[in-house]
Design an enzyme around this catalytic site. Sequence first.
Site, short mmCIF file in Angstrom:
data_model
loop_
_atom_site.label_atom_id
_atom_site.label_comp_id
_atom_site.label_asym_id
_atom_site.label_seq_id
_atom_site.Cartn_x
_atom_site.Cartn_y
_atom_site.Cartn_z
N ASN A 145 48.36 -20.02 -5.24
CA ASN A 145 48.28 -18.78 -4.61
C ASN A 145 49.25 -18.44 -4.25
O ASN A 145 49.81 -17.08 -4.06
CB ASN A 145 46.82 -19.29 -3.73
CG ASN A 145 47.24 -20.33 -2.64
OD1 ASN A 145 48.04 -21.58 -3.22
ND2 ASN A 145 47.17 -20.73 -1.14
N GLY A 221 45.46 -28.47 -3.46
CA GLY A 221 45.01 -27.62 -3.70
C GLY A 221 43.58 -28.38 -3.54
O GLY A 221 43.35 -28.30 -2.16
N SER A 222 42.35 -28.31 -4.55
CA SER A 222 40.70 -28.72 -3.62
C SER A 222 40.63 -29.85 -3.58
O SER A 222 41.63 -30.71 -4.27
CB SER A 222 39.70 -28.22 -5.04
OG SER A 222 39.55 -29.37 -5.75
N GLU A 241 47.32 -31.55 1.10
CA GLU A 241 47.35 -30.69 1.66
C GLU A 241 45.27 -30.09 0.53
O GLU A 241 46.27 -29.12 -0.45
CB GLU A 241 47.66 -29.83 1.81
CG GLU A 241 48.45 -28.32 3.10
CD GLU A 241 46.79 -26.96 2.55
OE1 GLU A 241 45.96 -27.71 3.13
OE2 GLU A 241 47.37 -26.56 2.12
N LEU A 242 44.72 -30.17 1.25
CA LEU A 242 42.98 -29.86 0.46
C LEU A 242 43.14 -28.78 1.42
O LEU A 242 41.21 -28.81 0.48
CB LEU A 242 42.51 -31.16 0.47
CG LEU A 242 43.34 -32.79 0.02
CD1 LEU A 242 42.16 -33.55 -0.36
CD2 LEU A 242 44.21 -32.29 -1.42
N CYS A 275 45.06 -21.17 2.60
CA CYS A 275 44.80 -22.32 2.97
C CYS A 275 44.46 -23.11 5.13
O CYS A 275 43.62 -22.99 4.66
CB CYS A 275 45.08 -23.66 2.62
SG CYS A 275 47.02 -23.49 2.77
N GLU A 369 35.61 -23.78 2.12
CA GLU A 369 36.97 -22.93 1.55
C GLU A 369 36.40 -22.03 1.36
O GLU A 369 36.34 -22.34 0.07
CB GLU A 369 37.90 -23.76 1.60
CG GLU A 369 39.29 -23.44 1.92
CD GLU A 369 39.69 -23.86 0.90
OE1 GLU A 369 41.90 -23.53 1.64
OE2 GLU A 369 40.16 -25.12 0.29
#
Length: 464
Positions: A145, A221-222, A241-242, A275, A369
């Site tokens: 992104n 990411g996820s 960082e999810l 995010c 999300e």
Amino acid sequence: MLLINGEWLETDEKIAVRNPFDEEIVGYASRATGEQAVAAAKYAKAYESDLTAYDRFEILTGTAAQIEREEAEYAGQIVDECGAAMKEAQKEVRRAVTLLRVCAEEAKRISGEAIPTDVTSDRKRNLAVTLREPIGLVLAITPFNRPLNQVVVKLAPALAANNSVILKPSERTPLSAVRFVKCLIANGLPAKMVSVVTGDPREVGEALVTCPDVDMITFTGSRAVGERIAKSAGMIRTAFELGDSGALIVLNDADLERAADAAAKGAFATAGQSCRGVKRILVQEGVADRFSELLVEQAKKVTFGDPHSAQNDIGCLIDEAAAQAVEERVEESVRSGAKLLYGPPRKGSVVGPRVLDFVPKDAPLVLEETFGPCAPIIRVKDLAEAVEYVNSGEYGLQTGVFTTDIHRAFEAARKIRSGAVVINDGPQFESPFIPFGGVKKSGLGREGARFAIEEMTTVKTIVF
């Protein structure tokens, strides 16, 4: 292209990189094998940097200056790769330049401390000092992104701390990453200090996260992928960082116009593919009608479509499948009782702003999300209900609260379980000087220049 042991290599098998707006091929990336990925890690681990703090400062500042000069080229590539609007791509380039300069300064500030030891009954007066040393080889796995800025977020602090790095960019958006690494090398970074491996994440990613030469993994990411990496990585340091289902709380004493503006910017920027964006808006019942009107007004001002057009505020999603998934979640919410107040028809991968009111608290649109330009309003009775709802979820990255009552602001700040609570702005607030990271399923560790450097160093104690 792959960068292994200081040499750029091409493979016979390629990955076509397509513009998500029109599906045109904008470039190719080499498809590495798992064996090549492991070899790249081994070579990077073996390299021992002798760069001084000032050397690293000069490399990062020189890179920042070059990227600043080439803003138009970098922004164009970002638009081509991920479909971000040109306005947003230009902003991303400027953010990357700022972060590089901040990390350059932090490279000169990595220090330890002196610790007294004569504090026990034996009264021994030894001298203890601590040093911060590079953690070793950092594996950086970055998402699609923000194809430039997310790479800078991970590489700039790692290099400032004098680590070697192996970079695995998203297979969807590898071109900006390769260009950035070439820029680093052109400005003095030893080519053997960084490796770049592009390819299928199921092959390359799995090989790297289990590679014994890796000392730390930093991943954005996820949640599902993050959890798999955590299980595979074993006893090494990780920074994840999810994502989030970022909440914005609007209380009945809030400045509603400012709140609606922040909600629109947080929900619609990057076509909702952020995010730390606004993913759900909890509005106190007494002001919900007026707030929803103001938010619809803001949504109607947003221009969207061709990402290359300088007139558009947002571009498209990463592909049509992602756009369809967002549309399905919106439709599911409407079937569950939500009201769609504004939502232009989807065209391929282009999804315009959507404003929904009366969204059920258990709708997947707000529990998970959702990577799309959606502004779902959930009506709540008071601050207590809003806080309870936010805390009941699995995520906890950043939360925004609009109120003019200092007591309610402090109450929200104390009670909300989130990596950051932002008063009178949205969860999208950012600064390279503050720690960024979440609690619960939103991740581990902290980013932000100085805080990322701390994650990427180890403390050595020396006693004289």
